[in-house]
Design a protein around this motif. Sequence first.
Motif, PDB file in Angstrom:
ATOM      1  N   ILE A  12      36.236  -7.645   1.906  1.00 55.70           N
ATOM      2  CA  ILE A  12      35.718  -7.440   0.450  1.00 55.70           C
ATOM      3  C   ILE A  12      34.348  -8.325   0.219  1.00 55.70           C
ATOM      4  O   ILE A  12      33.597  -7.786  -0.504  1.00 55.70           O
ATOM      5  N   THR A  13      34.192  -9.565   0.512  1.00 53.36           N
ATOM      6  CA  THR A  13      33.215 -10.255   0.249  1.00 53.36           C
ATOM      7  C   THR A  13      32.087  -9.976   0.981  1.00 53.36           C
ATOM      8  O   THR A  13      30.863  -9.729   0.350  1.00 53.36           O
ATOM      9  N   PRO A  14      31.937  -9.417   2.405  1.00 50.92           N
ATOM     10  CA  PRO A  14      30.929  -9.128   2.712  1.00 50.92           C
ATOM     11  C   PRO A  14      30.358  -7.676   2.166  1.00 50.92           C
ATOM     12  O   PRO A  14      29.223  -7.486   2.215  1.00 50.92           O
ATOM     13  N   ALA A  15      31.307  -6.864   2.093  1.00 51.49           N
ATOM     14  CA  ALA A  15      30.745  -5.640   1.201  1.00 51.49           C
ATOM     15  C   ALA A  15      30.372  -5.775  -0.108  1.00 51.49           C
ATOM     16  O   ALA A  15      29.117  -5.218  -0.424  1.00 51.49           O
ATOM     17  N   LEU A  16      30.690  -6.770  -1.005  1.00 46.80           N
ATOM     18  CA  LEU A  16      30.050  -7.091  -2.134  1.00 46.80           C
ATOM     19  C   LEU A  16      28.885  -7.533  -2.087  1.00 46.80           C
ATOM     20  O   LEU A  16      27.929  -7.471  -3.008  1.00 46.80           O
ATOM     21  N   SER A  17      28.702  -8.685  -1.129  1.00 48.81           N
ATOM     22  CA  SER A  17      27.403  -9.431  -0.923  1.00 48.81           C
ATOM     23  C   SER A  17      26.515  -8.261  -0.522  1.00 48.81           C
ATOM     24  O   SER A  17      25.296  -8.325  -0.966  1.00 48.81           O
ATOM     25  N   TYR A  18      26.912  -7.179   0.300  1.00 50.58           N
ATOM     26  CA  TYR A  18      25.784  -6.271   0.754  1.00 50.58           C
ATOM     27  C   TYR A  18      25.417  -5.268  -0.570  1.00 50.58           C
ATOM     28  O   TYR A  18      24.410  -5.184  -0.660  1.00 50.58           O
ATOM     29  N   ALA A  19      26.483  -4.987  -1.262  1.00 46.85           N
ATOM     30  CA  ALA A  19      26.210  -4.108  -2.420  1.00 46.85           C
ATOM     31  C   ALA A  19      25.290  -5.049  -3.414  1.00 46.85           C
ATOM     32  O   ALA A  19      24.357  -4.356  -3.836  1.00 46.85           O
ATOM     33  N   LEU A  20      25.512  -6.350  -3.411  1.00 43.84           N
ATOM     34  CA  LEU A  20      24.618  -6.778  -4.560  1.00 43.84           C
ATOM     35  C   LEU A  20      23.085  -6.956  -4.076  1.00 43.84           C
ATOM     36  O   LEU A  20      22.102  -6.926  -4.716  1.00 43.84           O
ATOM     37  N   SER A  21      22.844  -7.231  -2.726  1.00 44.17           N
ATOM     38  CA  SER A  21      21.476  -7.216  -2.108  1.00 44.17           C
ATOM     39  C   SER A  21      20.677  -5.855  -1.951  1.00 44.17           C
ATOM     40  O   SER A  21      19.900  -5.936  -2.494  1.00 44.17           O
ATOM     41  N   VAL A  22      21.838  -4.747  -1.991  1.00 46.26           N
ATOM     42  CA  VAL A  22      21.153  -3.348  -2.142  1.00 46.26           C
ATOM     43  C   VAL A  22      20.710  -3.167  -3.454  1.00 46.26           C
ATOM     44  O   VAL A  22      19.708  -2.676  -3.962  1.00 46.26           O
ATOM     45  N   LEU A  27      16.481  -2.483  -7.705  1.00 47.06           N
ATOM     46  CA  LEU A  27      15.594  -2.895  -8.941  1.00 47.06           C
ATOM     47  C   LEU A  27      14.517  -3.728  -8.733  1.00 47.06           C
ATOM     48  O   LEU A  27      13.209  -3.514  -9.434  1.00 47.06           O
ATOM     49  N   GLY A  28      14.357  -4.434  -7.840  1.00 50.31           N
ATOM     50  CA  GLY A  28      13.062  -5.189  -7.364  1.00 50.31           C
ATOM     51  C   GLY A  28      11.967  -4.236  -6.773  1.00 50.31           C
ATOM     52  O   GLY A  28      11.014  -4.595  -7.204  1.00 50.31           O
ATOM     53  N   LEU A  29      12.397  -3.373  -6.000  1.00 49.41           N
ATOM     54  CA  LEU A  29      11.278  -2.311  -5.531  1.00 49.41           C
ATOM     55  C   LEU A  29      10.714  -1.540  -6.689  1.00 49.41           C
ATOM     56  O   LEU A  29       9.413  -1.322  -6.921  1.00 49.41           O
ATOM     57  N   VAL A  30      11.574  -1.114  -7.579  1.00 45.56           N
ATOM     58  CA  VAL A  30      11.249  -0.389  -8.751  1.00 45.56           C
ATOM     59  C   VAL A  30      10.048  -1.175  -9.541  1.00 45.56           C
ATOM     60  O   VAL A  30       9.141  -0.794 -10.076  1.00 45.56           O
ATOM     61  N   CYS A  31      10.755  -2.322  -9.914  1.00 43.10           N
ATOM     62  CA  CYS A  31       9.982  -3.396 -10.789  1.00 43.10           C
ATOM     63  C   CYS A  31       8.463  -3.613  -9.886  1.00 43.10           C
ATOM     64  O   CYS A  31       7.427  -3.781 -10.626  1.00 43.10           O
ATOM     65  N   ALA A  32       8.569  -3.872  -8.795  1.00 41.07           N
ATOM     66  CA  ALA A  32       7.391  -4.130  -8.007  1.00 41.07           C
ATOM     67  C   ALA A  32       6.509  -2.982  -7.858  1.00 41.07           C
ATOM     68  O   ALA A  32       5.156  -3.129  -7.780  1.00 41.07           O
ATOM     69  N   GLY A  33       6.797  -1.857  -8.155  1.00 46.12           N
ATOM     70  CA  GLY A  33       5.972  -0.707  -8.136  1.00 46.12           C
ATOM     71  C   GLY A  33       5.313  -0.645  -9.422  1.00 46.12           C
ATOM     72  O   GLY A  33       4.078  -0.007  -9.289  1.00 46.12           O
ATOM     73  N   ARG A  34       5.564  -1.131 -10.323  1.00 47.70           N
ATOM     74  CA  ARG A  34       4.972  -1.338 -11.497  1.00 47.70           C
ATOM     75  C   ARG A  34       3.860  -2.289 -11.574  1.00 47.70           C
ATOM     76  O   ARG A  34       2.956  -2.134 -12.410  1.00 47.70           O
ATOM     77  N   ALA A  54      15.024  -9.990  -9.803  1.00 48.86           N
ATOM     78  CA  ALA A  54      15.805  -8.837  -9.069  1.00 48.86           C
ATOM     79  C   ALA A  54      15.969  -9.377  -7.655  1.00 48.86           C
ATOM     80  O   ALA A  54      17.114  -9.118  -7.103  1.00 48.86           O
ATOM     81  N   LEU A  55      15.010  -9.491  -6.998  1.00 50.41           N
ATOM     82  CA  LEU A  55      15.099  -9.755  -5.334  1.00 50.41           C
ATOM     83  C   LEU A  55      15.652 -11.232  -5.085  1.00 50.41           C
ATOM     84  O   LEU A  55      16.526 -11.366  -4.209  1.00 50.41           O
ATOM     85  N   GLY A  56      14.970 -12.248  -5.813  1.00 53.61           N
ATOM     86  CA  GLY A  56      15.289 -13.492  -5.716  1.00 53.61           C
ATOM     87  C   GLY A  56      16.644 -13.961  -6.184  1.00 53.61           C
ATOM     88  O   GLY A  56      17.415 -14.626  -5.491  1.00 53.61           O
ATOM     89  N   GLY A  57      17.053 -13.587  -7.298  1.00 57.18           N
ATOM     90  CA  GLY A  57      18.111 -13.855  -8.046  1.00 57.18           C
ATOM     91  C   GLY A  57      19.233 -12.947  -7.748  1.00 57.18           C
ATOM     92  O   GLY A  57      20.386 -13.467  -7.618  1.00 57.18           O
ATOM     93  N   THR A  58      18.999 -11.670  -7.623  1.00 58.64           N
ATOM     94  CA  THR A  58      20.350 -10.907  -7.294  1.00 58.64           C
ATOM     95  C   THR A  58      20.541 -10.552  -5.814  1.00 58.64           C
ATOM     96  O   THR A  58      21.502 -10.692  -5.366  1.00 58.64           O
ATOM     97  N   ALA A  59      19.414 -10.046  -5.205  1.00 61.96           N
ATOM     98  CA  ALA A  59      19.501  -9.500  -3.983  1.00 61.96           C
ATOM     99  C   ALA A  59      19.667 -10.701  -2.967  1.00 61.96           C
ATOM    100  O   ALA A  59      20.202 -10.441  -1.780  1.00 61.96           O
ATOM    101  N   MET A 182      16.729  -3.746   3.476  1.00 56.41           N
ATOM    102  CA  MET A 182      16.727  -4.864   3.036  1.00 56.41           C
ATOM    103  C   MET A 182      17.903  -5.735   3.038  1.00 56.41           C
ATOM    104  O   MET A 182      18.143  -6.855   3.167  1.00 56.41           O
ATOM    105  N   GLY A 183      19.166  -4.758   2.375  1.00 51.82           N
ATOM    106  CA  GLY A 183      20.294  -5.177   2.404  1.00 51.82           C
ATOM    107  C   GLY A 183      20.824  -5.994   3.992  1.00 51.82           C
ATOM    108  O   GLY A 183      21.377  -7.011   3.951  1.00 51.82           O
ATOM    109  N   VAL A 184      20.504  -5.118   4.818  1.00 55.38           N
ATOM    110  CA  VAL A 184      21.107  -5.536   6.043  1.00 55.38           C
ATOM    111  C   VAL A 184      20.081  -6.774   6.698  1.00 55.38           C
ATOM    112  O   VAL A 184      20.837  -7.516   7.263  1.00 55.38           O
ATOM    113  N   ALA A 185      18.908  -6.864   6.352  1.00 60.63           N
ATOM    114  CA  ALA A 185      18.087  -7.931   6.766  1.00 60.63           C
ATOM    115  C   ALA A 185      18.605  -9.397   5.884  1.00 60.63           C
ATOM    116  O   ALA A 185      18.614 -10.312   6.484  1.00 60.63           O
TER     117      ALA A 185
END
Length: 294
Positions: A12-22, A27-34, A54-59, A182-185
């Motif tokens: 459960i913890t690695p699955a949730l951590s991967y979901a958070l990183s994704v 969100l970070g990629l979408v914001c960076a595109g702007r 989004a990237l530093g704080g969440t992912a 990116m989540g895998v990395a």
Amino acid sequence: MAEINHFEYGWITPALSYALSVLGSILGLVCAGRIRRAQTNGQRAWWGLLSAWALGGTAIWAMHFMAMLGFAVENTRIRYDVPLTVASTAIAVVAVGIGLAIVGTGRLNAVRLIAGGIFTGAGVASMHYTGMAAMRLNGSLDYDTVRVVLSVVIAVVASTVALWLAMTVRRGLAIFASALVMGVAVNGMHFTGMSALSVHRHERAGEVTGAGVSTLLVPIMLAVIFGVVGLLYALLAAPTDDDRAAAAYLDGRRVAEPAAATPVAAPDPVGLRARSTLGQPGTPFPSRRDTPPR
């Protein structure tokens, strides 16, 4: 040497951590595109700040502590130093923000990309090991140098790829696929760094001070929830390219109304108009000079 368990609660913890990183990566990629499509420096700074959070704080940071929920050491309680934990958050967000500033201003080239990736990767690794230094337990932490170096290399490579994707990926499916990578990395860097850790328990059990995992979990989850909601609101409220194109089209169709034309009198070569008004009140009687010769 104490026995370490990285998956105290199973998958459960690695699955949730991967979901958070994704989620944070999307969100970070979408914001960076702007950032590159922004028309003012203020807009670029705004989208860069949102992308860094989004990237530093969440992912990265929230993913780290979600994974740490499953970390346990036998016969000792684990607590966290709150100031160091907060410092690790700031390190992650600032490092990603500076990396985005490096690659997001001016023309994107290899030098900018590598410089941004090295700086951001070093910041991500610093965040990880600062978060580990915030742990308080009845023992001392030791690290395998080779695996620590490997985790830093993974962080630099992952950060470089993330910055490149942030500046080049635009389509929805590509953003989702990039976020999965990116989540895998990010998780790979985290668990590589965790595999370098060993704990030597102290013979005398002392009092372990600091905040417990359950105490930190509530503010972390609230920060993630409000952060994600705020990012989604900012993305939905911002005008899209289609909105700007429609506004420009409507502005182009707006034509100023022409001024009222001055009436032009019809020619009157024989003085018919003057004769028709002769004798009306207010009409002067023609003088002898105005009378045409017979």
